[in-house]
Scaffold this motif. Structure first.
Motif, PDB file in Angstrom:
ATOM      1  N   ARG A  52      18.638 -25.214  -4.182  1.00 29.46           N
ATOM      2  CA  ARG A  52      19.071 -24.009  -4.961  1.00 29.46           C
ATOM      3  C   ARG A  52      20.073 -24.563  -4.569  1.00 29.46           C
ATOM      4  NH1 ARG A  52      15.654 -19.963  -1.194  1.00 29.46           N
ATOM      5  NH2 ARG A  52      17.477 -19.507   0.290  1.00 29.46           N
ATOM      6  N   GLN A  53      20.352 -25.124  -3.502  1.00 30.07           N
ATOM      7  CA  GLN A  53      22.018 -25.541  -3.174  1.00 30.07           C
ATOM      8  C   GLN A  53      22.641 -26.508  -3.726  1.00 30.07           C
ATOM      9  OE1 GLN A  53      21.788 -25.742   1.474  1.00 30.07           O
ATOM     10  NE2 GLN A  53      21.981 -23.303   2.267  1.00 30.07           N
ATOM     11  N   SER A  54      21.618 -27.656  -3.943  1.00 25.42           N
ATOM     12  CA  SER A  54      22.079 -27.955  -5.125  1.00 25.42           C
ATOM     13  C   SER A  54      22.248 -27.605  -6.403  1.00 25.42           C
ATOM     14  CB  SER A  54      21.266 -29.526  -4.875  1.00 25.42           C
ATOM     15  OG  SER A  54      20.983 -29.998  -3.954  1.00 25.42           O
ATOM     16  N   ALA A  55      21.503 -26.989  -6.547  1.00 22.88           N
ATOM     17  CA  ALA A  55      21.639 -26.464  -8.149  1.00 22.88           C
ATOM     18  C   ALA A  55      22.825 -25.399  -8.742  1.00 22.88           C
ATOM     19  CB  ALA A  55      20.212 -25.907  -8.492  1.00 22.88           C
ATOM     20  N   PHE A  56      23.110 -25.351  -7.607  1.00 23.92           N
ATOM     21  CA  PHE A  56      24.527 -24.663  -7.658  1.00 23.92           C
ATOM     22  C   PHE A  56      25.429 -24.997  -7.588  1.00 23.92           C
ATOM     23  CE2 PHE A  56      21.565 -20.659  -7.074  1.00 23.92           C
ATOM     24  CZ  PHE A  56      21.423 -20.325  -7.914  1.00 23.92           C
ATOM     25  N   GLN A  57      25.514 -25.997  -6.457  1.00 17.67           N
ATOM     26  CA  GLN A  57      26.706 -26.539  -6.841  1.00 17.67           C
ATOM     27  C   GLN A  57      27.146 -28.115  -8.244  1.00 17.67           C
ATOM     28  OE1 GLN A  57      29.063 -27.990  -4.467  1.00 17.67           O
ATOM     29  NE2 GLN A  57      28.866 -26.665  -3.348  1.00 17.67           N
ATOM     30  N   VAL A  58      26.134 -28.434  -8.658  1.00 16.57           N
ATOM     31  CA  VAL A  58      25.602 -28.807 -10.245  1.00 16.57           C
ATOM     32  C   VAL A  58      26.461 -27.553 -11.246  1.00 16.57           C
ATOM     33  CG1 VAL A  58      24.436 -28.723 -12.577  1.00 16.57           C
ATOM     34  CG2 VAL A  58      23.811 -30.232  -9.453  1.00 16.57           C
ATOM     35  N   ILE A  59      25.727 -26.204 -10.789  1.00 12.04           N
ATOM     36  CA  ILE A  59      26.737 -25.101 -11.958  1.00 12.04           C
ATOM     37  C   ILE A  59      27.865 -25.021 -11.423  1.00 12.04           C
ATOM     38  CG2 ILE A  59      26.782 -22.893 -11.766  1.00 12.04           C
ATOM     39  CD1 ILE A  59      23.569 -22.854 -11.612  1.00 12.04           C
ATOM     40  N   ALA A  60      28.755 -25.459 -10.127  1.00 10.59           N
ATOM     41  CA  ALA A  60      29.966 -25.247 -10.304  1.00 10.59           C
ATOM     42  C   ALA A  60      30.677 -26.252 -10.111  1.00 10.59           C
ATOM     43  CB  ALA A  60      29.976 -25.212  -8.097  1.00 10.59           C
ATOM     44  N   TRP A  61      29.858 -27.757 -10.498  1.00 15.64           N
ATOM     45  CA  TRP A  61      30.865 -28.601 -10.875  1.00 15.64           C
ATOM     46  C   TRP A  61      31.350 -28.336 -12.383  1.00 15.64           C
ATOM     47  CZ3 TRP A  61      27.283 -33.197 -13.149  1.00 15.64           C
ATOM     48  CH2 TRP A  61      28.164 -33.327 -13.393  1.00 15.64           C
ATOM     49  N   ASN A  62      30.001 -27.734 -13.315  1.00 23.31           N
ATOM     50  CA  ASN A  62      30.179 -27.897 -14.505  1.00 23.31           C
ATOM     51  C   ASN A  62      30.898 -26.431 -15.166  1.00 23.31           C
ATOM     52  OD1 ASN A  62      28.691 -30.175 -15.821  1.00 23.31           O
ATOM     53  ND2 ASN A  62      27.129 -29.650 -14.403  1.00 23.31           N
ATOM     54  N   ASN A  63      31.395 -25.330 -14.514  1.00 22.41           N
ATOM     55  CA  ASN A  63      31.546 -24.739 -14.593  1.00 22.41           C
ATOM     56  C   ASN A  63      33.126 -24.992 -14.273  1.00 22.41           C
ATOM     57  OD1 ASN A  63      30.303 -22.027 -14.412  1.00 22.41           O
ATOM     58  ND2 ASN A  63      29.695 -21.506 -12.186  1.00 22.41           N
TER      59      ASN A  63
END
Lengths: 157, 157
Positions: free
Chosen positions: A38-49
């Motif tokens: 889940r920490q990775s998933a939110f990092q991917v979201i942050a990258w794309n945000n």
């Protein structure tokens, strides 16, 4: 020996059910793994945000915004809820979980997640069909759903 | 003072160009950030690979497979290449990069990434339209593209 059978039958049932429970538990990812994912998933979201943000605030590249918005929507719809399984309220993935314990008991957590998914899907649509100004507005709407959840369910560290 | 202008003009050009370069460099994410994002992206892929694997090897839940396959495809198409920008060949994200230096110089890296994207897109299609057996076969094809790249461009730690 019908009486012995009467005694053994429920014990056997319990044994089989316990066996299944153990099998499920063995296959289920450990809390540390769930937290890392889940920490990775939110990092991917942050990258794309960050990519959408740079594009709505500066030079606009539609192709890049579409890719970024599609990625956010896909991760939002991936089934993130399963990464917040019971037992994963404490533990260390890449780092100690930033999720507050309340997320595992308060049904608002799920409602806020639903809002995030809705606005992420809308951003992907707007990115594909509209211009920079429309994307900027929808990106703002998405950001509010992030903040709403972080305010109540994410630690400040 | 035409002669002074002749001397100053190229200096001014250099100054402006340097300024832009600095501005770009300031906005560009640092190598450590890129490495953290790419490590996160591959964790998200691993999470969803595991879900597809569990479904093709056990009880099949089409809805879950579609979600997982769509997530893999979206991350594959997100523009992962930008996370392997020059200068990010060394450094620590969540951990020291597992990418071999050759990935930044050998054009096969990009070719293998293209194969991965192609098979990930195909898996998303097959997941939406076909059955467990077809997904299992396509999941095998996708796995080969992962392995091909890891064999040559990922350290074994």
């Amino acid at each position: 020996m019908p009486q012995l059978k009467k005694i053994l039958a429920p014990l056997l049932t319990i044994a089989i059910l316990s066996g299944s429970a153990v099998a499920v538990a063995q296959n289920a990812p450990k809390p540390e793994q769930l937290i890392k994912w889940r920490q990775s998933a939110f990092q991917v979201i942050a990258w794309n945000n960050g990519r959408v943000k740079a594009n709505v605030e500066g030079t606009y590249n539609k192709e890049e915004v579409v890719k970024a918005a599609n990625t956010i929507a896909a991760v939002a719809n991936a089934g993130l809820g399963s990464l917040f399984a019971p037992g994963s309220d404490k533990g260390k993935g890449w780092h100690d979980t930033s999720t507050k314990p309340e997320a595992f008991t308060d049904k608002r957590f799920g409602e806020l997640a639903g809002n995030f998914i809705k606005e992420a899907n809308e951003l992907a649509k707007v990115a594909a069909n509209s211009d920079q100004a429309a994307v900027k507005a929808q990106f703002g709407a998405l950001g509010k759903t992030c903040k709403a959840c972080h305010d109540d369910f994410k630690t400040k560290d």
